[in-house]
Design an enzyme around this catalytic site. Structure first.
Site, PDB file in Angstrom:
ATOM      1  N   ARG A  90       6.980   6.668  81.113  1.00 13.82           N
ATOM      2  CA  ARG A  90       5.662   7.372  80.307  1.00 13.82           C
ATOM      3  C   ARG A  90       5.592   8.407  79.611  1.00 13.82           C
ATOM      4  O   ARG A  90       5.727   9.171  80.175  1.00 13.82           O
ATOM      5  CB  ARG A  90       4.113   7.553  80.597  1.00 13.82           C
ATOM      6  CG  ARG A  90       3.310   7.224  79.360  1.00 13.82           C
ATOM      7  CD  ARG A  90       1.390   6.895  79.283  1.00 13.82           C
ATOM      8  NE  ARG A  90       1.137   6.842  78.260  1.00 13.82           N
ATOM      9  CZ  ARG A  90       0.101   7.683  77.846  1.00 13.82           C
ATOM     10  NH1 ARG A  90      -0.342   8.833  78.196  1.00 13.82           N
ATOM     11  NH2 ARG A  90      -0.874   7.101  76.556  1.00 13.82           N
ATOM     12  N   ARG A  96      -0.896  15.057  68.400  1.00  9.25           N
ATOM     13  CA  ARG A  96      -2.085  15.754  68.444  1.00  9.25           C
ATOM     14  C   ARG A  96      -2.317  16.403  70.381  1.00  9.25           C
ATOM     15  O   ARG A  96      -3.497  16.971  70.547  1.00  9.25           O
ATOM     16  CB  ARG A  96      -4.007  15.684  67.786  1.00  9.25           C
ATOM     17  CG  ARG A  96      -3.980  14.293  68.587  1.00  9.25           C
ATOM     18  CD  ARG A  96      -4.674  13.494  67.857  1.00  9.25           C
ATOM     19  NE  ARG A  96      -5.056  12.626  67.814  1.00  9.25           N
ATOM     20  CZ  ARG A  96      -5.326  11.747  68.910  1.00  9.25           C
ATOM     21  NH1 ARG A  96      -6.148  12.015  69.898  1.00  9.25           N
ATOM     22  NH2 ARG A  96      -5.357  10.069  69.117  1.00  9.25           N
ATOM     23  N   TYR A 123       4.014   6.031  73.606  1.00  5.78           N
ATOM     24  CA  TYR A 123       2.097   6.456  73.268  1.00  5.78           C
ATOM     25  C   TYR A 123       2.895   6.923  71.836  1.00  5.78           C
ATOM     26  O   TYR A 123       3.342   8.045  72.106  1.00  5.78           O
ATOM     27  CB  TYR A 123       1.631   7.032  74.013  1.00  5.78           C
ATOM     28  CG  TYR A 123       0.175   7.073  73.942  1.00  5.78           C
ATOM     29  CD1 TYR A 123      -0.800   6.185  72.937  1.00  5.78           C
ATOM     30  CD2 TYR A 123      -1.051   8.663  74.361  1.00  5.78           C
ATOM     31  CE1 TYR A 123      -1.899   6.519  72.156  1.00  5.78           C
ATOM     32  CE2 TYR A 123      -1.848   8.586  73.111  1.00  5.78           C
ATOM     33  CZ  TYR A 123      -2.441   7.658  72.893  1.00  5.78           C
ATOM     34  OH  TYR A 123      -3.577   7.569  71.592  1.00  5.78           O
ATOM     35  N   HIS A 147      -0.999   0.251  73.239  1.00  4.57           N
ATOM     36  CA  HIS A 147      -2.494   1.025  72.160  1.00  4.57           C
ATOM     37  C   HIS A 147      -1.492  -0.043  70.808  1.00  4.57           C
ATOM     38  O   HIS A 147      -2.195   0.544  69.735  1.00  4.57           O
ATOM     39  CB  HIS A 147      -4.131   1.690  72.648  1.00  4.57           C
ATOM     40  CG  HIS A 147      -3.368   2.063  73.274  1.00  4.57           C
ATOM     41  ND1 HIS A 147      -4.073   1.802  74.606  1.00  4.57           N
ATOM     42  CD2 HIS A 147      -3.874   3.579  73.990  1.00  4.57           C
ATOM     43  CE1 HIS A 147      -3.640   2.426  75.930  1.00  4.57           C
ATOM     44  NE2 HIS A 147      -3.967   3.609  75.616  1.00  4.57           N
ATOM     45  N   ASP A 223      -8.386   1.156  80.464  1.00  5.55           N
ATOM     46  CA  ASP A 223      -8.245   2.454  79.999  1.00  5.55           C
ATOM     47  C   ASP A 223      -9.033   3.591  80.569  1.00  5.55           C
ATOM     48  O   ASP A 223      -9.045   4.761  80.629  1.00  5.55           O
ATOM     49  CB  ASP A 223      -8.081   2.697  78.907  1.00  5.55           C
ATOM     50  CG  ASP A 223      -7.131   3.888  78.349  1.00  5.55           C
ATOM     51  OD1 ASP A 223      -6.407   4.108  79.149  1.00  5.55           O
ATOM     52  OD2 ASP A 223      -7.538   5.470  77.817  1.00  5.55           O
ATOM     53  N   ASN A 228      -9.817  12.132  77.283  1.00  2.74           N
ATOM     54  CA  ASN A 228     -10.004  12.275  75.531  1.00  2.74           C
ATOM     55  C   ASN A 228     -10.893  11.507  74.708  1.00  2.74           C
ATOM     56  O   ASN A 228     -10.396  12.029  73.409  1.00  2.74           O
ATOM     57  CB  ASN A 228      -8.389  12.952  75.867  1.00  2.74           C
ATOM     58  CG  ASN A 228      -7.482  13.088  75.892  1.00  2.74           C
ATOM     59  OD1 ASN A 228      -8.241  14.455  77.075  1.00  2.74           O
ATOM     60  ND2 ASN A 228      -6.754  13.160  76.562  1.00  2.74           N
TER      61      ASN A 228
END
Length: 271
Positions: A90, A96, A123, A147, A223, A228
């Site tokens: 990944r 951020r 991601y 996503h 998920d 977070n």
């Protein structure tokens, strides 16, 4: 709401959908060079899920994983991960959340894991796709987008931003997408709480578009445990009610939940 057979409204311990356990010291194998999180193999009708530590054979045959690895990972460690069921790495580009990793380092990792037949999970956020396009399209492996590339669902589904993501998938048949995490993307909700079975309606047109246009290259997961996520903690059973809204037929649901994860993580079992 009408539901296709064999896909439950609310998951039980034996019928939950395929979803990775997110990183924590009790749910993943970790060294200085890699971190791995695990998926369980889908049965013939609907996937199952559970968090796992580094499995040993033969149990490893029932699980697959994605790992976050560093350039310093050794070939021996990669082979150990492969034997344990890891099938992907990944790369996180959400500014951020992570510090910048040099793209040459990531490309080197991608070239090394390609030899093992692994894929790369990426991601990122939709606004960053233009600047990342050349890097993503140069990756030598199957690429799985987390996503849907985090679209801004307050914008039109047929607008230029989401159209660029669809173009990315249309032009590159090695690109897959997870149509998961509406709870992270939704602006207007309603949230998957208090029995709400029509949650995150503003995300539905985006996810359904991807599922219907690319039915053989989509994946889904809850998920859990939603790291977070700060404004609410969704009911994972209610998240399952999202599936018939984005994959309205039994055929689409089986591809999303069974056939596609089997092709990606257990291709040796395909006939």
């Amino acid at each position: 709401m009408a539901r296709a057979p064999n896909f439950p409204t609310r998951p039980s311990a034996s019928t939950r959908l395929a979803t990775p356990a997110r990183p924590s010291c009790t749910r993943c194998a970790t060294t200085s060079a890699f971190r791995a999180t695990w998926w369980s193999k889908p049965p013939a009708t609907a996937p199952t899920t559970a968090p796992w530590s580094m499995p040993a054979s033969p149990a490893a045959a029932r699980r697959a994983a994605c790992a976050a690895v560093k350039r310093s990972v050794t070939d021996e460690e990669l082979q150990q991960l492969h034997a344990a069921g890891v099938r992907g790495v990944r790369f996180n580009f959400v500014k951020r959340l992570v510090d910048f990793t040099p793209k040459d380092e990531l490309m080197e990792i991608a070239a090394r894991i390609q030899k093992l037949g692994w894929h790369v999970v990426i991601y990122f956020e939709a606004v960053d796709l233009p600047e990342l396009w050349d890097f993503f399209t140069a990756l030598p492996t199957t690429v799985v987008v987390d996503h849907m590339g985090r679209p801004d669902v307050s914008k039109p589904v047929d607008g230029p931003e989401f159209e660029l993501f669809l173009k990315f998938m249309r032009q590159h048949p090695n690109v897959w997408s997870k149509v998961s995490c509406p709870e992270r993307l939704s602006v207007t909700g309603p949230k998957a709480l208090n029995g709400e079975q029509a949650a995150y309606q503003d995300v539905v047109p985006f996810a359904r578009k991807v599922v219907e246009e690319f039915p053989d290259r989509v994946l889904w997961g809850t998920d859990w445990p939603h790291p977070n996520l700060k404004d609410h903690m969704p009911d994972d059973g209610l998240l399952v009610d999202f599936i018939p809204q984005i994959a309205p037929t039994a055929e689409l649901q089986k591809k999303l939940l069974v056939t596609n994860p089997m092709r990606l993580y257990w291709p040796e079992e395909q006939v």
